[in-house]
Design an enzyme around this catalytic site. Structure first.
Site, PDB file in Angstrom:
ATOM      1  N   PHE A 159      39.890  30.870  42.897  1.00 15.39           N
ATOM      2  CA  PHE A 159      39.397  32.725  42.668  1.00 15.39           C
ATOM      3  C   PHE A 159      38.328  32.608  43.038  1.00 15.39           C
ATOM      4  CE2 PHE A 159      42.053  30.623  39.271  1.00 15.39           C
ATOM      5  CZ  PHE A 159      43.268  32.001  38.947  1.00 15.39           C
ATOM      6  N   ASP A 160      38.195  33.834  43.593  1.00 16.87           N
ATOM      7  CA  ASP A 160      36.804  34.519  43.786  1.00 16.87           C
ATOM      8  C   ASP A 160      36.293  35.155  42.598  1.00 16.87           C
ATOM      9  OD1 ASP A 160      34.406  36.058  45.355  1.00 16.87           O
ATOM     10  OD2 ASP A 160      35.479  37.405  44.995  1.00 16.87           O
TER      11      ASP A 160
END
Length: 302
Positions: A159-160
């Site tokens: 995930f960013d």
């Protein structure tokens, strides 16, 4: 969206299976050639698409005692094409029993009755409709250059941070006040909570399922962010406040993420920047989350 730890993934047929060849003849104003081609191939199982490894591993959470994950196909395809989709799922051993084929109509309105935790689609307008309706969604890149993840049984998701796991609050500061002031701002607010971003409930449910240890599926997650010290602290403290954890955290200071993701080899990587997604999608399965200030600018410019 359901608040329980059960995960329900809605996935489009084109995200789950490789229909890129058939999509070459698709015309929105006249889908007859596409439908005819799919009908002619009813007995030919479709090859796995970009989201296939993710779906396969998520379904492996289920066992005879519990069904913690459900996958439903939510597709603009017509019901006849749906026969091929179901047959392909059966051929590949995917335990999928629910599907909705809308025959070209907008599918996002069925996310509420499905109680979807996440919607994955290869059709951008459907993803945006889902997000507007309040459902976490991502545009899956059907890039031919993606390397297949190893079938090692480990579920890996990256995930960013800002505008993905977290809201775009800090991202707005970065864009509007530039990097130096962003770092100073984040250092001053290191102990102030960051609001959640759209995929956060999915991430939390995934962590909860892993914590129950009812499945043999090992899960490994990574935070892959353009943040760097001193802005790293606020992100980690936010995860601590949520009582969730990532296994790896990469604070890359704006360095291109693709080569790092190639080493982590996630079953999917979520990011809000189109630039990052286009780069990453050449190496790993990637989902663009059309949320936050970066996508507001993109809407204005396009």
């Amino acid at each position: 969206m359901t608040s329980s730890t059960k995960i329900t993934i809605a996935v489009s047929a084109r995200a789950l299976f490789d229909f890129e060849d058939e999509n070459q003849v698709f015309r929105e104003d006249d889908p007859s050639a596409y439908c005819a081609l799919q009908a002619a191939r009813l007995d030919i199982p479709a090859s796995p698409g970009v989201a296939f490894p993710l779906v396969r591993k998520l379904l492996a959470f289920n066992n005879g005692e519990s069904n913690d994950v459900e996958v439903a196909i939510l597709s603009r395809n017509d019901p006849v094409t749906g026969l091929r989709v179901f047959a392909s799922a059966h051929h590949h051993g995917l335990a999928i029993s629910r599907a909705i084929f809308t025959g070209g109509a907008k599918p996002h309105r069925y996310l509420a009755p499905l109680e979807a935790s996440l919607f994955l689609s290869a059709h951008g307008p459907d993803v945006k409709d889902a997000m507007i309706a309040g459902f976490p969604a991502a545009l899956v890149y059907p890039a031919p250059g993606v390397r297949a993840t190893q079938d090692d049984g480990e579920l890996r998701i990256a995930f960013d941070g800002d505008s993905v796991l977290f809201s775009d609050e800090a991202e707005r500061v970065s864009i509007q006040r530039q990097l130096q002031e962003f770092n100073a701002h984040e250092a001053r607010h290191a102990r102030s909570p960051l609001p959640p971003g759209p995929p956060k409930p999915f991430f939390s449910a995934l962590c909860a399922l892993r914590g129950q240890r009812r499945s043999r599926v090992p899960v490994r997650t990574a935070l892959v962010t353009a943040r760097s010290a001193p802005a790293h602290e606020r992100a980690i403290r936010r995860l601590m406040a949520w009582r969730v954890a990532v296994d790896e955290a990469m604070f890359l200071g704006g360095t291109d993420k693709a080569c790092f993701l190639a080493e982590f080899m996630p079953d999917i990587f979520f990011d809000d920047h189109v630039r990052n997604c286009e780069s990453a999608s050449q190496l790993v399965a990637t989902g663009h989350v059309p949320y936050g200030i970066n996508n507001e600018y993109r809407t204005i410019l396009h």
